[in-house]
Design a protein around this motif. Sequence first.
Motif, mmCIF file in Angstrom:
data_model
loop_
_atom_site.group_PDB
_atom_site.id
_atom_site.type_symbol
_atom_site.label_atom_id
_atom_site.label_comp_id
_atom_site.label_asym_id
_atom_site.label_seq_id
_atom_site.Cartn_x
_atom_site.Cartn_y
_atom_site.Cartn_z
ATOM 1 N N ARG A 127 35.022 80.497 36.632
ATOM 2 C CA ARG A 127 33.817 80.752 37.419
ATOM 3 C C ARG A 127 32.696 81.356 36.603
ATOM 4 N N GLU A 128 33.087 82.179 35.619
ATOM 5 C CA GLU A 128 32.023 82.881 34.896
ATOM 6 C C GLU A 128 31.957 82.471 33.436
ATOM 7 N N ARG A 129 32.741 81.444 33.092
ATOM 8 C CA ARG A 129 32.709 80.907 31.720
ATOM 9 C C ARG A 129 32.901 81.994 30.674
ATOM 10 N N LYS A 130 33.766 82.942 30.969
ATOM 11 C CA LYS A 130 34.014 84.021 30.013
ATOM 12 C C LYS A 130 35.102 83.608 29.030
ATOM 13 N N LYS A 131 35.051 84.240 27.875
ATOM 14 C CA LYS A 131 36.117 84.048 26.901
ATOM 15 C C LYS A 131 37.078 85.232 27.056
ATOM 16 N N VAL A 132 38.283 84.921 27.528
ATOM 17 C CA VAL A 132 39.194 85.992 27.951
ATOM 18 C C VAL A 132 40.420 86.069 27.045
ATOM 19 N N LEU A 133 40.747 87.301 26.658
ATOM 20 C CA LEU A 133 41.966 87.546 25.886
ATOM 21 C C LEU A 133 42.947 88.337 26.755
ATOM 22 N N LEU A 134 44.198 87.881 26.750
ATOM 23 C CA LEU A 134 45.221 88.627 27.484
ATOM 24 C C LEU A 134 46.055 89.428 26.488
ATOM 25 N N ALA A 135 46.534 90.613 26.923
ATOM 26 C CA ALA A 135 47.392 91.399 26.044
ATOM 27 C C ALA A 135 48.598 91.901 26.812
ATOM 28 N N ALA A 136 49.789 91.651 26.247
ATOM 29 C CA ALA A 136 51.039 92.052 26.904
ATOM 30 C C ALA A 136 51.461 93.422 26.390
ATOM 31 N N LEU A 137 51.316 94.427 27.241
ATOM 32 C CA LEU A 137 51.675 95.795 26.849
ATOM 33 C C LEU A 137 53.013 96.221 27.439
ATOM 34 N N ASP A 138 53.632 95.314 28.202
ATOM 35 C CA ASP A 138 54.903 95.648 28.848
ATOM 36 C C ASP A 138 56.039 95.355 27.883
ATOM 37 N N VAL A 139 56.535 96.415 27.242
ATOM 38 C CA VAL A 139 57.648 96.212 26.321
ATOM 39 C C VAL A 139 58.962 96.660 26.961
ATOM 40 N N ALA A 140 58.890 97.030 28.260
ATOM 41 C CA ALA A 140 60.086 97.537 28.942
ATOM 42 C C ALA A 140 60.860 96.419 29.636
ATOM 43 N N ARG A 141 60.180 95.645 30.449
ATOM 44 C CA ARG A 141 60.888 94.625 31.211
ATOM 45 C C ARG A 141 61.228 93.441 30.307
ATOM 46 N N PRO A 142 62.478 92.988 30.370
ATOM 47 C CA PRO A 142 62.857 91.859 29.534
ATOM 48 C C PRO A 142 61.964 90.646 29.821
ATOM 49 N N ALA A 143 61.471 90.022 28.767
ATOM 50 C CA ALA A 143 60.710 88.775 28.841
ATOM 51 C C ALA A 143 59.365 88.903 29.534
ATOM 52 N N ALA A 144 58.885 90.124 29.734
ATOM 53 C CA ALA A 144 57.580 90.296 30.378
ATOM 54 C C ALA A 144 56.476 89.705 29.518
ATOM 55 N N ALA A 145 56.554 89.966 28.201
ATOM 56 C CA ALA A 145 55.533 89.447 27.294
ATOM 57 C C ALA A 145 55.554 87.919 27.282
ATOM 58 N N GLN A 146 56.773 87.389 27.347
ATOM 59 C CA GLN A 146 56.902 85.935 27.347
ATOM 60 C C GLN A 146 56.296 85.324 28.619
ATOM 61 N N GLN A 147 56.485 86.046 29.743
ATOM 62 C CA GLN A 147 55.910 85.584 30.997
ATOM 63 C C GLN A 147 54.391 85.481 30.870
ATOM 64 N N LEU A 148 53.778 86.507 30.287
ATOM 65 C CA LEU A 148 52.325 86.488 30.124
ATOM 66 C C LEU A 148 51.906 85.386 29.150
ATOM 67 N N ALA A 149 52.725 85.187 28.100
ATOM 68 C CA ALA A 149 52.407 84.138 27.131
ATOM 69 C C ALA A 149 52.397 82.770 27.812
ATOM 70 N N THR A 150 53.398 82.525 28.650
ATOM 71 C CA THR A 150 53.481 81.245 29.350
ATOM 72 C C THR A 150 52.278 81.063 30.285
ATOM 73 N N LEU A 151 51.954 82.132 30.995
ATOM 74 C CA LEU A 151 50.825 82.049 31.921
ATOM 75 C C LEU A 151 49.520 81.858 31.153
ATOM 76 N N GLY A 152 49.419 82.533 29.995
ATOM 77 C CA GLY A 152 48.236 82.377 29.165
ATOM 78 C C GLY A 152 48.037 80.934 28.739
ATOM 79 N N GLU A 153 49.159 80.295 28.430
ATOM 80 C CA GLU A 153 49.111 78.891 28.058
ATOM 81 C C GLU A 153 48.587 78.056 29.223
ATOM 82 N N GLN A 154 49.076 78.400 30.429
ATOM 83 C CA GLN A 154 48.661 77.639 31.616
ATOM 84 C C GLN A 154 47.163 77.781 31.891
ATOM 85 N N VAL A 155 46.622 78.967 31.691
ATOM 86 C CA VAL A 155 45.187 79.105 31.942
ATOM 87 C C VAL A 155 44.377 78.788 30.687
ATOM 88 N N GLY A 156 45.068 78.493 29.597
ATOM 89 C CA GLY A 156 44.383 78.071 28.381
ATOM 90 C C GLY A 156 43.671 79.210 27.676
#
Lengths: 458, 319
Positions: A127-156
């Motif tokens: 909607r706003e044509r922003k350039k967005v960076l995601l950062a995974a700070l959850d090092v506690a829950r197993p595979a949390a970072a991977q979940q964000l990585a997968t979602l990041g891929e989906q939103v490009g």
Amino acid sequence: MFDGLTSRFDDIFERLKRRGALNESDVDEAMREVRVALLEADVALPVVKEFIEKVTEAAVGAEVLRSVTPGQMVVKIVHDRLVDMLGPEEAGLDLAVQPPAALLMVGLQGSGKTTTCAKIASRLIDRERKKVLLAALDVARPAAAQQLATLGEQVGTRVVQPVLGEQPVGIAKRAMDVGRREGFDVVILDTAGRLAIDDELMAEAAAIRDQVMPVETLLVADALSGQDAVTTARTFNERVGLTGIVLTRVDGDSRGGAALSMRSVTGCPIKLMGVGEKLDELETFQADRIAGRILGMGDVVGLVEKAQETVDTEKAEKVAKRALKGQFTLEDLGDQLAQVRKMGDLQGIMGMLPGVGKMKKQMDAANVDDKTIAHQHAIIQSMTPKERSNPKLLNAKRRKRIAAGSGTSVQEVNRLLKQYQQMAGMMKKMGKMGKKGLAGGLPPGALPPGMMPPPGFK
Amino acid sequence: MTEEDTGQKPGWLNRLTSGLRRTSSALNQSLGELFSGARKLDRATLDELEELLIATDIGVSTAAQLTRTLAEGRFDQEITGDEVRAALAAQIAEILSPVAEPLAINPSHRPHTVLVCGVNGSGKTTTVGKLAQLYRDQGLSVMLAAADTFRAAAVEQLRIWGERTGAPVVARETGADAAGLVFDAIEEARRQNADLLLIDTAGRLQNKTELMDELKKVIRVAKKLDETAPQSTLLVLDATVGQNAHSQVETFRDMVDVTGLVVTKLDGSAKAGVVVALAERFGLPVHAIGVGEQADDLRPFDATSFARALVDLGPEEAG
């Protein structure tokens, strides 16, 4: 239990409507019911008390006493106060800083932080044509970072991942560096879920905040939450400092009273709400929608949107026109039933409608449920086109065949035909009356075009 | 009902209570304020008590009922805070004790299949991991099925739990058919002669018809291999949930025949009082509670401890 709120409000205000004027004891009586209703909607106790006080103050007074229909006036006051407390104005994300703007996402475990991060990224990109960076700070829950990585891929978009042993504050710093160096507009930081009473993790969240100086610190909170939502919201606000709330799982069937609690104790606007599992299912928070739900006045907007998605509008309008002329055929009824089925669970749909607490009870009594609708649809589908357009053809032999074909009984076929006749009659009458609204009690326009009450309604 | 846990690891009761203690501190503080010394149990006191109970998510009607029972024979008498707490705890324990029932595994099924379901974010995957640890510790061979094929990285999350607990994980790629995966998992569990198969499913809100239908399909398909599967269907409830828990239990029970509940995240400040109302209304067993993120942070549900902790009393003294 669940429709308690709807029917309770219906009862109260029906009682009030019958009186010419309101006095203090009327209001007090109504407010006792309002209290229970709000508590059952998961509004926290202190917030309920504050709310009741405000509404009572506004309700007992000349304004109401002079009004023609006091019941309606009280409904309006209660609703307006609720919208007021929820925050009437839509609050967008504030990104007006020197980029990159940091968004810090915090919340309890399982509140939906990671999904919400991806949804916000997707929204800002689309909607706003922003350039967005995601950062995974959850090092506690197993595979949390991977979940964000997968979602990041989906939103490009790119995702900063923790390297082995890296601590959240370090990841946050690195993400901001990357954001600055590579010209990102926004950096969204997904933190680990934490308990409000966990001092260590709350201190960590505060340390991350001090590192990135976020322009927005958003509490991600579940619309299904109960009384404890106040503790959560208050503690996060005190320890980390919030700028807004994102309400998730608004697509569930909870009354969402937690929204009122959290808004009230933090004073932070609810900015966004999650309304589905897909990444584009994030909407700007609309107070009147949630107010209606808390009050059991129905989520009309939600219903209309849902109907628009599933109902073939053109066809529906044609049917509606024909129906009002008294040309409502079994074929049309079949289409209606098919569309009701397509919209999903009948109880869910009814829950979205205003003033249907009573109707729902009637439906339960008449045993109108999803199965009934499915059976009725099957009966109509087992008829020939000729039979559908001319029900007079349906003699005993044909009815027997239809019952066999649809896996129902002749009695059920008879019942459907009787209901059809009643409906057709009713619609003819309504056509004569003009568009005065369907089903008597419902306000005009409450039903989207083409949605007729299923058979069995009075 | 109270002393059935003597076989447990020493000290677990204290750990449970320390987790739960925090949950009831709000109630405790207010009870303390309400009862500094003795106080007359009159209408106003009862109203205040009712509100304190409501703040635990116990629900309006259960709170009213508990205070009504409390007042019987005591109305207008002087009563101390401790007496009130003990009386309330006893009432609550009485409601809860019929549902405090550990999950019984019958390894002769080979595998005994446990389907774990619930709304999004309630803690299903973590609960599956903890259950795996629990039954591995008891010497059973445990297998996990990653039937959450929807959420990103859910499979990876379960794989990590499999590694931690030494339980093999049957998984497919994200987006695969959950029912097909469960079919494969049961076959695989049979081949490996596993005692227990724990199935982690995708989170779903109970009002989403298609997703509930998908869960029904999983069960239908499981029954093709074993008419009695799943032997247990657990609904995972988040302690922070409010009155919507009623709708969750009702719908999941009607749709997929839930056989028992697990309450998670009781180490937070949420009180999960709704469990009392659920016990009364549905009578479904509460098998276990989650009190932390570690593999051994799963505790049996004990009616007396839960009730006492809810009104902030320590564990009952021996005897």
